[in-house]
Design an enzyme around this catalytic site. Structure first.
Site, PDB file in Angstrom:
ATOM      1  CG  HIS A 174      20.223 -14.368  12.148  1.00 43.19           C
ATOM      2  ND1 HIS A 174      21.369 -14.969  11.692  1.00 43.19           N
ATOM      3  CD2 HIS A 174      19.650 -15.240  13.007  1.00 43.19           C
ATOM      4  CE1 HIS A 174      21.473 -16.170  12.242  1.00 43.19           C
ATOM      5  NE2 HIS A 174      20.439 -16.356  13.052  1.00 43.19           N
ATOM      6  CD  GLU A 209      -4.940  -2.692  12.515  1.00 43.62           C
ATOM      7  OE1 GLU A 209      -4.620  -3.534  13.370  1.00 43.62           O
ATOM      8  OE2 GLU A 209      -5.776  -2.918  11.637  1.00 43.62           O
ATOM      9  NE  ARG A 267     -17.895  -2.718   1.264  1.00 47.44           N
ATOM     10  CZ  ARG A 267     -17.748  -4.016   1.089  1.00 47.44           C
ATOM     11  NH1 ARG A 267     -18.206  -4.849   1.989  1.00 47.44           N
ATOM     12  NH2 ARG A 267     -17.167  -4.486   0.024  1.00 47.44           N
ATOM     13  CB  CYS A 324     -15.875   1.930  -1.789  1.00 55.65           C
ATOM     14  SG  CYS A 324     -14.396   2.852  -2.184  1.00 55.65           S
ATOM     15  CE  LYS A 369      -4.558  -5.726  15.828  1.00 56.12           C
ATOM     16  NZ  LYS A 369      -5.292  -6.794  15.181  1.00 56.12           N
ATOM     17  CD1 TRP A 371      -9.666   2.890   3.080  1.00 54.65           C
ATOM     18  CD2 TRP A 371      -8.919   2.236   1.078  1.00 54.65           C
ATOM     19  NE1 TRP A 371      -8.333   2.629   3.197  1.00 54.65           N
ATOM     20  CE2 TRP A 371      -7.849   2.228   1.990  1.00 54.65           C
ATOM     21  CE3 TRP A 371      -8.677   1.870  -0.238  1.00 54.65           C
ATOM     22  CZ2 TRP A 371      -6.552   1.853   1.627  1.00 54.65           C
ATOM     23  CZ3 TRP A 371      -7.396   1.499  -0.602  1.00 54.65           C
ATOM     24  CH2 TRP A 371      -6.343   1.481   0.317  1.00 54.65           C
ATOM     25  CG  ASN A 411     -16.214  -1.549  -3.717  1.00 52.03           C
ATOM     26  OD1 ASN A 411     -15.035  -1.289  -3.512  1.00 52.03           O
ATOM     27  ND2 ASN A 411     -16.815  -2.632  -3.249  1.00 52.03           N
ATOM     28  N   GLY A 412     -14.000  -0.282  -6.247  1.00 46.85           N
ATOM     29  CA  GLY A 412     -13.041  -1.096  -6.994  1.00 46.85           C
ATOM     30  C   GLY A 412     -12.016  -0.225  -7.685  1.00 46.85           C
ATOM     31  CD  GLU A 460      -2.879  -9.662  15.439  1.00 44.39           C
ATOM     32  OE1 GLU A 460      -2.427  -9.717  14.297  1.00 44.39           O
ATOM     33  OE2 GLU A 460      -3.914  -9.035  15.738  1.00 44.39           O
ATOM     34  CE  LYS A 466     -13.274  -5.537  11.585  1.00 40.78           C
ATOM     35  NZ  LYS A 466     -12.094  -5.846  12.411  1.00 40.78           N
TER      36      LYS A 466
HETATM   37  C1  AGP Z   1      -6.269  -6.404  11.527  1.00 37.72           C
HETATM   38  O1  AGP Z   1      -6.204  -5.662  12.687  1.00 37.72           O
HETATM   39  C2  AGP Z   1      -6.305  -5.671  10.301  1.00 37.72           C
HETATM   40  N1  AGP Z   1      -7.299  -4.669  10.290  1.00 37.72           N
HETATM   41  C3  AGP Z   1      -6.114  -6.450   9.014  1.00 37.72           C
HETATM   42  O2  AGP Z   1      -4.818  -6.910   9.024  1.00 37.72           O
HETATM   43  C4  AGP Z   1      -7.071  -7.635   8.696  1.00 37.72           C
HETATM   44  O3  AGP Z   1      -6.842  -8.678   9.579  1.00 37.72           O
HETATM   45  C5  AGP Z   1      -6.837  -8.075   7.244  1.00 37.72           C
HETATM   46  O4  AGP Z   1      -7.160  -7.009   6.399  1.00 37.72           O
HETATM   47  C6  AGP Z   1      -7.601  -9.303   6.858  1.00 37.72           C
HETATM   48  O5  AGP Z   1      -8.974  -9.093   6.954  1.00 37.72           O
HETATM   49  P1  AGP Z   1     -10.001 -10.281   6.943  1.00 37.72           P
HETATM   50  O6  AGP Z   1      -9.743 -11.101   8.156  1.00 37.72           O
HETATM   51  O7  AGP Z   1     -11.327  -9.619   6.971  1.00 37.72           O
HETATM   52  O8  AGP Z   1      -9.764 -11.064   5.689  1.00 37.72           O
END
Ligand code: AGP
Length: 631
Positions: A524, A508, A27, A2, A505, A78, A102-103, A501, A626
């Site tokens: 396994h 996401e 945010r 937020c 990606k 958010w 926010n929170g 990763e 983000k």
């Molecule tokens: C990455 O593509 C994500 N959006 C997410 O995993 C991100 O890396 C994670 O929330 C950590 O964020 P930060 O690097 O700002 O701490």
């Protein structure tokens, strides 16, 4: 999560708030809203517009707040409590009180029950609205706004930041912070509040970073800060000396593609501060103490950093998401090359598992935003245990750097796409610098080895630039496999974090099921999923060595079970190429432990083009933000 912005002064408040919110949409983008005060005769009334979805949705209601106002607050959400609809969007009202939050109010159940018993009529499902009624109850006792907010704030638990206004007291905002970021911007005849500096940087560079458990009363002439007990705090502002990077798409269809293709520049800007190319040496004299309210940024000496890390009984690398994957890579190379015991883990697990921490251990957290709630909590936990804590971070003066002993900034530039790309590769590059500097200082590598490593890092931006020239060829590959049922990313050793990763990606932004596994773990469990409709992405660029041949054996097992194979391998790896349906060549490097950085690039592009194929919102994928400032 937020974003919050507030303004009191002489200028048109609504436009300033809208522009500020646009800089905070990273945010959260579930809904947005603005409240502005309108003078009607002698009295003031609060006008609120809000809309589910992105900030731009507010424009359809703009006519309702299109009047002269010099006092307003705004919010981009958010969703935590209550779905992302118009009613739950902020600002929230309780009679004359209006607020943005926010929170999370952790004791919201009890407060809701208590308010309902008192006959209070609640409109939304949010925890935030409750706070307005707590403030209102205190105001009705005849208390001033600052005192009312302070007492209401003492009744709630959890990390939160609030901006509160009362139409009966036009021109005064009261803000409170505990655990969620909030900055006060001081101007001439006007003052601001925001979740983050960029929201107000066009108007002021004089900033006070509110500390936890502080509140402030803000009018256009003055800012008064108090602590939770009501005691006045004498606060010190800092002058922001950085500028906002361009956040223009520069003709690219998405920020993510722009940011993928920017990696040569991001790597070059990050690495140039840490490499003495003329002498083939690493140098660690660019780490800084971050700017805190109490002091200015200061360079840390190379020798002090070497000493702190070399003497560490354990280096604890802690982070979330993509940053954690960079940390998993970092742990491998720090331990392998610098021979320092190192572990890397997820901040959300670390902070609650009661780890044994000694004051001789060192913490190293990784974060693009510098705001991630779990990572920030991990910093505080390690500090409480007497440890020195360092950060690898991209955003200057954000919360995490301000809590740490020193920061290694990645100079990736602003990352707008929610999917982290250039932050990841620059974080890996910085881990490589740290591992190289420490192994050299500890005598674990020779001067010749250091030179090869430094030169390889020095050439990396150029190699990356060349490698990305043919980036659009990945689009055809994504189109070919877009309808596959599942995606399994396999990598061993330094390529295991790359596999994790790659899968993250893809999940996401393309919303498809993907898993990252160590190739050694295949039999396994996950091998049971292998069938022609499962795409297995094998990451094995190093064309020689024991681990490589073991990886190739694991990949052969996929082939034997009729799995569809897309491999990332060395140019001359005929064996891997032969068994793969699609083969992406990764150039060789004189220091092979940097290959994970190169191997990441086609995987980022693969996810990107998969998302384009699926028609998802690439830069702002659903349900995400983000900056993850709630746990
Ligand atoms: C990455 O593509 C994500 N959006 C997410 O995993 C991100 O890396 C994670 O929330 C950590 O964020 P930060 O690097 O700002 O701490």
């Amino acid at each position: 999560m937020c974003g919050i912005v507030g303004y009191v002064g002489e200028r048109g408040a609504q436009d300033l708030i809208y522009k500020g919110l646009a800089r905070l949409e990273y945010r959260g983008y579930d809904s947005a809203g603005i409240a502005a005060l309108k003078k009607e005769g002698e009295a003031f009334t609060t006008k609120v517009i809000k809309a589910p979805g992105k900030l731009k949705e507010l424009k359809q209601y703009w006519g309702q707040i299109d009047f002269p106002s010099t006092y307003a607050i705004g919010h981009t959400r958010w969703a935590t409590h209550g779905e992302a609809n118009q009613v739950n969007a902020h600002p929230h009202r309780a009679e004359s009180i209006t607020l943005v939050h926010n929170g999370i109010i952790e004791n919201h159940h009890e407060i809701r029950e208590q308010l309902l018993k008192q006959g209070v009529k609640l409109h939304s499902e949010t925890d935030s609205e409750l706070f307005g009624h707590l403030v209102l109850a205190e105001r009705k006792k005849g208390l001033g706004l600052l005192e009312a907010v302070r007492l209401a704030f003492s009744q709630i638990h959890g990390a939160s930041a609030f901006v509160v206004m009362d139409e009966k007291l036009p021109g005064t905002m009261v803000v409170a912070r505990n655990g969620s970021p909030l900055v006060v911007g001081l101007g001439k005849g006007e003052n601001f509040v925001a979740s983050d500096v960029p929201a107000i940087l066009d108007s002021t560079r004089t900033i006070y970073y509110l500390e936890d458990n502080e509140l402030a009363e803000i009018t256009k002439q003055a800012v008064k800060v108090i602590d939770r007990n009501g005691k006045t705090v004498s606060f010190r502002t800092v002058e922001i000396d950085w500028d906002l990077d361009s956040i223009d798409k520069q003709g690219y269809p998405h920020y993510m593609l722009k940011e993928i293709l920017e990696q040569p520049r991001a790597l070059s800007d990050t690495l140039s501060a840490w490499l003495d190319l003329a002498h083939g040496k690493f140098r660690l004299d660019s780490a800084v103490h971050s700017k805190r309210s109490s002091g200015d940024a200061k360079i840390i000496r190379h020798e002090d950093l070497i000493e702190a890390f070399s003497k560490a009984t354990m280096v604890n690398i802690v982070a979330c998401g993509t940053a954690a994957h960079a940390g998993f890579y970092g742990a491998q190379i720090l331990e392998k090359w610098a021979k320092i015991p190192t572990r890397a883990e997820l901040a959300s697990e670390f902070r609650y598992r009661e780890p044994v921490l000694r004051n001789t251990d060192v913490g190293l957290v990784v974060s693009q935003s510098g705001e991630t709630a779990d990572t920030l909590a991990a910093v505080k936990l390690m500090k409480q245990n007497g440890m020195k804590v360092f950060a690898i971070c991209n955003v200057r003066d954000s919360s995490i750097p301000r809590e740490c002993d020193a920061v290694f900034y990645t100079n990736a530039g602003i990352e707008v796409g929610v999917a982290s790309t250039k932050a990841f590769t620059t974080q890996m590059a910085l881990f490589s610098v740290l591992a190289g500097a420490l192994s050299s200082a500890k005598g674990e590598i020779s001067a010749d080895q250091e030179k090869v490593w430094v030169e390889c890092l020095g050439h990396l931006p150029e190699v990356t630039r060349h490698y990305l020239e043919d980036y659009s060829s990945v689009q055809k590959i994504a189109q070919k496999y877009a309808t596959k049922k599942g995606f399994l990313f396999l990598g061993r050793g330094v390529y295991f974090p790359v596999a994790l990763e790659g899968a993250l990606k893809l999940k996401e932004i393309a919303y498809v099921h993907a898993e990252g596994y160590s190739a050694g773990e295949l039999k396994h469990g996950p091998i049971a999923m292998v069938e022609p409709d499962m795409l297995v992405l094998a990451i094995a660029p190093q064309g020689e060595g024991l681990l490589h041949s073991k990886s190739v054996s694991n990949i052969e097992e996929v082939k034997a079970r009729k799995g569809t194979l897309l491999s990332l391998g060395a140019e001359k790896d005929a064996q891997l190429q032969k068994i793969s349906e699609t083969y992406l060549k990764v150039p060789s490097l004189s220091f092979p432990d940097l290959l994970p950085i190169l191997a990441t690039l086609p995987l980022q592009l693969f996810s990107y083009y998969m998302a384009v194929e699926k028609g998802t919102e690439v830069d702002q994928p659903r349900n995400l933000a983000k900056s993850v400032t709630v746990e």
